[in-house]
Design an enzyme around this catalytic site. Structure first.
Site, PDB file in Angstrom:
ATOM      1  N   TYR A  44      30.631 -12.292 -13.876  1.00 36.24           N
ATOM      2  CA  TYR A  44      29.332 -13.046 -14.176  1.00 36.24           C
ATOM      3  C   TYR A  44      28.905 -12.466 -15.706  1.00 36.24           C
ATOM      4  O   TYR A  44      27.662 -12.277 -16.195  1.00 36.24           O
ATOM      5  CB  TYR A  44      28.439 -13.064 -13.471  1.00 36.24           C
ATOM      6  CG  TYR A  44      28.350 -13.939 -12.819  1.00 36.24           C
ATOM      7  CD1 TYR A  44      29.926 -14.561 -11.560  1.00 36.24           C
ATOM      8  CD2 TYR A  44      27.050 -15.339 -12.339  1.00 36.24           C
ATOM      9  CE1 TYR A  44      29.658 -15.135 -10.786  1.00 36.24           C
ATOM     10  CE2 TYR A  44      27.205 -16.330 -11.530  1.00 36.24           C
ATOM     11  CZ  TYR A  44      28.445 -16.342 -11.499  1.00 36.24           C
ATOM     12  OH  TYR A  44      28.371 -17.149  -9.788  1.00 36.24           O
ATOM     13  N   ASP A  80      40.787 -16.633   0.956  1.00 38.26           N
ATOM     14  CA  ASP A  80      41.034 -17.994   0.785  1.00 38.26           C
ATOM     15  C   ASP A  80      41.016 -17.856   2.458  1.00 38.26           C
ATOM     16  O   ASP A  80      40.814 -19.084   3.074  1.00 38.26           O
ATOM     17  CB  ASP A  80      42.128 -18.680   0.438  1.00 38.26           C
ATOM     18  CG  ASP A  80      43.621 -17.048   0.586  1.00 38.26           C
ATOM     19  OD1 ASP A  80      43.077 -16.034   0.981  1.00 38.26           O
ATOM     20  OD2 ASP A  80      44.897 -17.228   0.248  1.00 38.26           O
ATOM     21  N   ASP A 117      27.970 -21.756  -1.167  1.00 40.27           N
ATOM     22  CA  ASP A 117      27.828 -22.514  -0.878  1.00 40.27           C
ATOM     23  C   ASP A 117      28.381 -23.824   0.254  1.00 40.27           C
ATOM     24  O   ASP A 117      27.956 -24.097   0.941  1.00 40.27           O
ATOM     25  CB  ASP A 117      28.453 -23.936  -2.114  1.00 40.27           C
ATOM     26  CG  ASP A 117      27.483 -24.161  -3.250  1.00 40.27           C
ATOM     27  OD1 ASP A 117      26.372 -23.569  -4.389  1.00 40.27           O
ATOM     28  OD2 ASP A 117      27.701 -25.129  -3.769  1.00 40.27           O
TER      29      ASP A 117
HETATM   30  C1  IPM Z   1      23.819 -19.642  -7.512  1.00 44.78           C
HETATM   31  C2  IPM Z   1      24.444 -20.986  -9.159  1.00 44.78           C
HETATM   32  C3  IPM Z   1      23.970 -19.268 -10.079  1.00 44.78           C
HETATM   33  C4  IPM Z   1      25.524 -18.511  -9.802  1.00 44.78           C
HETATM   34  C5  IPM Z   1      24.379 -20.236 -11.445  1.00 44.78           C
HETATM   35  C6  IPM Z   1      23.599 -21.602 -11.663  1.00 44.78           C
HETATM   36  C7  IPM Z   1      24.232 -19.083 -12.388  1.00 44.78           C
HETATM   37  O1  IPM Z   1      25.027 -21.688  -9.009  1.00 44.78           O
HETATM   38  O2  IPM Z   1      22.984 -18.770  -7.851  1.00 44.78           O
HETATM   39  O3  IPM Z   1      24.491 -19.658  -6.297  1.00 44.78           O
HETATM   40  O4  IPM Z   1      26.772 -18.967 -10.154  1.00 44.78           O
HETATM   41  O5  IPM Z   1      25.340 -17.385  -9.632  1.00 44.78           O
HETATM   42 MN    MN Z   2      26.137 -21.301  -6.583  1.00 45.46          MN
END
Ligand code: IPM
Ligand code: MN
Ligand code: NAD
Length: 368
Positions: free
Chosen positions: A135, A236, A264
């Protein structure tokens, strides 16, 4: 009195932030918790109008706040990365929000797509390193646009950055365990005095430099926490086990990139993107921490008034915990829990037909 900086942002951001603030106002009123709000117009519309993403002066104004509440950034009319890097990542880095805390908790009454699992099995917290890894934006192109093009994006992992993240995760496992020992421990483990568990999620079998550092730091930090079980999963296999046996996770410590991805998945375990909250924490409190739903601007449903505001409302509760308003935070979580348990109203992501505002109103009315 704390000042809360509000960044509604793009897409469904302003829609869910409005409900988060409405619940905050109502809940805080009951506890006499006082605060000031300061709204910042940042995001895609402003960028398209002015060409500015986030000025240094605005960054300094944000720094003067005690906490930030963000909806989401990301706009279909703006190239990917401009707003995400220019607003979200810039704030996470500039304010040393080195922990991204993402609870994964299934509330009674919410359906999980994971067969045979319920609230007893789905209750973990992801501690995502938030200032390093892929990042940081280290990289570039050579020979761009030619058939010989090379693109490099480097994962940065510092010993101190990794260690502070791991220590945070172990401290958290210890305090969760003090409140209630982690149920995934065997009787023999509890007999040895273990109360919690940290699972390091990495890829030591391939990332033999970066994740070797993580593993060595993990082993050293673990030695300082005899009451916490140190566990390891390759990322994984972790994805597979989060689905097959979520009950084996208590606290997960992981890298920025893997943490983004598995949260997610974690959001889905707890009922969907509309429910998952997060805190970008500066544990040293040298700059404001920032609270936001895990989800993005959801352009596919933006403007329709049907986004689920619960992730934003839970993020407000996390913000209150950080600002010393834990009783108000708990009040909010209990009100959301009540609405989720009774099953109505529900936004379409949870199978209902209610609007964002109707769910926000129901949470306000469920406050005791
Ligand atoms: C999150 C988002 C962000 C990340 C993006 C929008 C930069 O996906 O907060 O999970 O990858 O951290
Ligand atoms: Mn995200
Ligand atoms: P997203 O999280 O915005 O949406 C993914 C799916 O989840 C969509 O189908 C969406 O409708 C659904 N969803 C999201 N939030 C919801 C809610 N509150 N209620 C009901 N359903 C909801 O992810 P994406 O589509 O990959 O990204 C869209 C934009 O948001 C991109 O520009 C991305 O960069 C940005 N983004 C920003 C953040 C942030 O600001 N923290 C986080 C993730 C993505």
């Amino acid at each position: 009195m704390p000042t809360i900086g509000v960044i509604p942002g793009d897409g469904v951001g302003p829609e869910v932030v409005e409900q988060g603030l409405a619940v905050l106002r109502e809940a805080a009123g009951r506890d006499g918790f006082r605060y000031d709000l300061r709204t910042f117009d940042l995001g895609g519309e402003r960028y398209l109008k002015t060409g500015e993403v986030l000025s240094d002066a605005t960054l300094e104004d944000l720094r003067r706040c005690d906490a930030l509440f963000l909806g989401a950034v990301g706009h279909p009319g703006v190239p990917p990365g401009v707003l995400e890097k220019g607003v979200l990542l810039r704030l996470r880095f500039a304010f040393h929000q080195y922990i991204n805390l993402r609870p994964v908790k299934l509330y009674p009454g919410v359906e999980t797509p994971i067969k045979g699992k319920g609230p007893d099995e789905i209750d973990m917290v992801v501690v995502r390193e938030n200032n390093e890894d892929l990042y940081v934006g280290a990289g570039g192109f050579t020979r761009k646009g030619t058939p010989e093009e090379v693109a490099i994006q480097t994962s940065i992992n510092t010993r101190s950055g990794v260690e502070r993240c791991l220590r945070y995760a172990f401290d958290l496992a210890k305090s969760r365990g003090a409140a209630r020992p982690f149920r995934g421990l065997s009787d023999a483990e509890r007999g040895r005095g273990l109360v919690g568990q940290v699972t390091l999620v990495a890829k030591t079998n391939v990332l033999t430099f970066a994740h070797d550092l993580w593993m060595r730091a993990f082993d050293e930090v673990a030695a300082d926490y005899p009451e916490v079980k140190a566990d390891y999963q390759h990322v994984d296999a972790c994805c597979m086990r989060m689905v097959v046996s979520p009950e084996r996770f208590d606290v997960i410590a992981t890298t920025n990139m893997f943490g983004d991805i598995i949260t997610d998945l974690g959001a889905v375990l707890q009922g969907g993107m509309g429910l998952a909250a997060s805190g970008n924490l500066n544990p040293l409190r040298t700059a404001p921490s920032m609270f936001e739903p895990v989800h993005g601007s959801a352009p596919d449903i933006a403007g329709k008034g049907i986004a689920n505001p619960v992730a934003a409302i839970f993020s407000v509760a996390m913000m209150l915990d950080h600002l010393g308003g834990s009783s108000t935070a708990e009040r909010i979580r209990q009100a959301v829990a009540k609405v989720l348990r009774q099953g109505v109203p529900r936004t379409p992501d949870l199978g209902g037909s209610a609007t964002t505002a109707e769910v926000g109103k129901a949470v306000k009315e469920a406050l005791v």
